[in-house]
Design a protein around this motif. Structure first.
Motif, PDB file in Angstrom:
ATOM      1  N   TRP A  18     -14.418  40.271 -10.411  1.00 29.08           N
ATOM      2  CA  TRP A  18     -13.993  38.961 -10.124  1.00 29.08           C
ATOM      3  C   TRP A  18     -14.974  38.440  -9.274  1.00 29.08           C
ATOM      4  CZ3 TRP A  18      -9.038  38.440  -6.033  1.00 29.08           C
ATOM      5  CH2 TRP A  18      -9.035  36.841  -5.879  1.00 29.08           C
ATOM      6  N   ALA A 199     -10.609  34.640 -10.828  1.00 32.64           N
ATOM      7  CA  ALA A 199      -9.823  35.502 -10.701  1.00 32.64           C
ATOM      8  C   ALA A 199      -8.873  35.620 -11.982  1.00 32.64           C
ATOM      9  CB  ALA A 199      -8.766  35.066  -9.628  1.00 32.64           C
ATOM     10  N   ALA A 202     -11.157  37.599 -14.556  1.00 34.18           N
ATOM     11  CA  ALA A 202     -11.104  39.015 -14.367  1.00 34.18           C
ATOM     12  C   ALA A 202      -9.767  39.733 -14.425  1.00 34.18           C
ATOM     13  CB  ALA A 202     -11.434  39.140 -12.747  1.00 34.18           C
TER      14      ALA A 202
END
Ligand SMILES: N[C@@H](CCC(=O)N[C@@H](CS)C(=O)NCC(=O)O)C(=O)O
Length: 208
Positions: A18, A199, A202
């Motif tokens: 992330w 985010a 990821a």
């Protein structure tokens, strides 16, 4: 490629992945599995990985020959090194980044892991509801503290998203399944953190 991140995305390595996505830096992902096939090419006995972390735990990184392990340390290092807005602008902000990162691994990580294991991660016949309830009880005070901090400012170290937010939010990814109705500031912040494009990228790596 100078930065290598070791660890399957379905592990604490997601924290470093992330961070790398937030920073927009090139990296090579080496999906070491910490449990399966230890002597296989992507097992925990992989020599490059063992050089990066002699403990054999993920995540670990090799940044142009510099080895580092412990997810929070990796993210603090990367945020500071690349200085793309994720490192706080003031020394007080840096203090808060350390505070919330240590808080994440000491006060949050173990409780969320225990609660999640005995709520939905383990097979049903292995879950112990009393352990989930006890973990949730222990988490109440730390979670209230996060909620109170976020009542005063939008993010943990000030007005902008920083490594402090990434590190704590990443340690709370399973806590998104808790009922946060009594903690509206925490609920708002957690949703904001996980809505970030980095985010999402990821978490897509783990299929979530
Ligand atoms: N405190 C460490 C924990 C690392 C950790 O326990 N990683 C797990 C995977 S999520 C692991 O590698 N477990 C295998 C083992 O302990 O041998 C961190 O935050 O990086």
């Amino acid at each position: 490629m100078s930065l290598r991140i070791y660890g399957i995305a379905a592990s604490r390595a997601i924290r470093a992945l992330w961070m790398a996505e937030e920073l927009g830096i090139p990296y090579e992902h080496v999906p070491i599995h910490y449990r399966d096939d230890p002597d296989g090419p992507l097992g925990k006995n992989n020599p490059g990985f063992r050089r990066a972390n002699p403990l054999g735990r993920v995540p670990a990184i090799d940044d142009d020959g510099f080895a580092l392990w412990e997810s929070m340390a990796i993210n603090l290092y990367l945020a500071r090194k690349h200085d793309k807005g994720l490192w706080p602008a003031t020394v007080e902000g840096e203090g808060l980044a350390y505070q919330w990162s240590f808080f994440a691994v000491t006060e949050i990580d173990p409780g969320v892991g225990e609660w999640a294991s005995h709520s939905f991660v383990l097979p049903e016949d292995k879950r112990e509801p009393a352990r989930a309830a006890a973990a949730l009880e222990r988490l109440q005070r730390p979670l209230e503290v996060v909620d109170a901090a976020l009542a005063k400012r939008p993010f943990l170290a000030g007005d902008a998203f920083t490594v402090a937010d990434l590190n704590l939010a990443a340690a709370m990814f399973r806590a998104r399944r808790m009922d946060h109705a009594a903690r509206p500031n925490l609920a708002r912040w957690l949703a904001d953190c996980f809505a970030r494009p980095a985010a999402r990228r990821a978490w897509a790596m783990r299929g979530e």
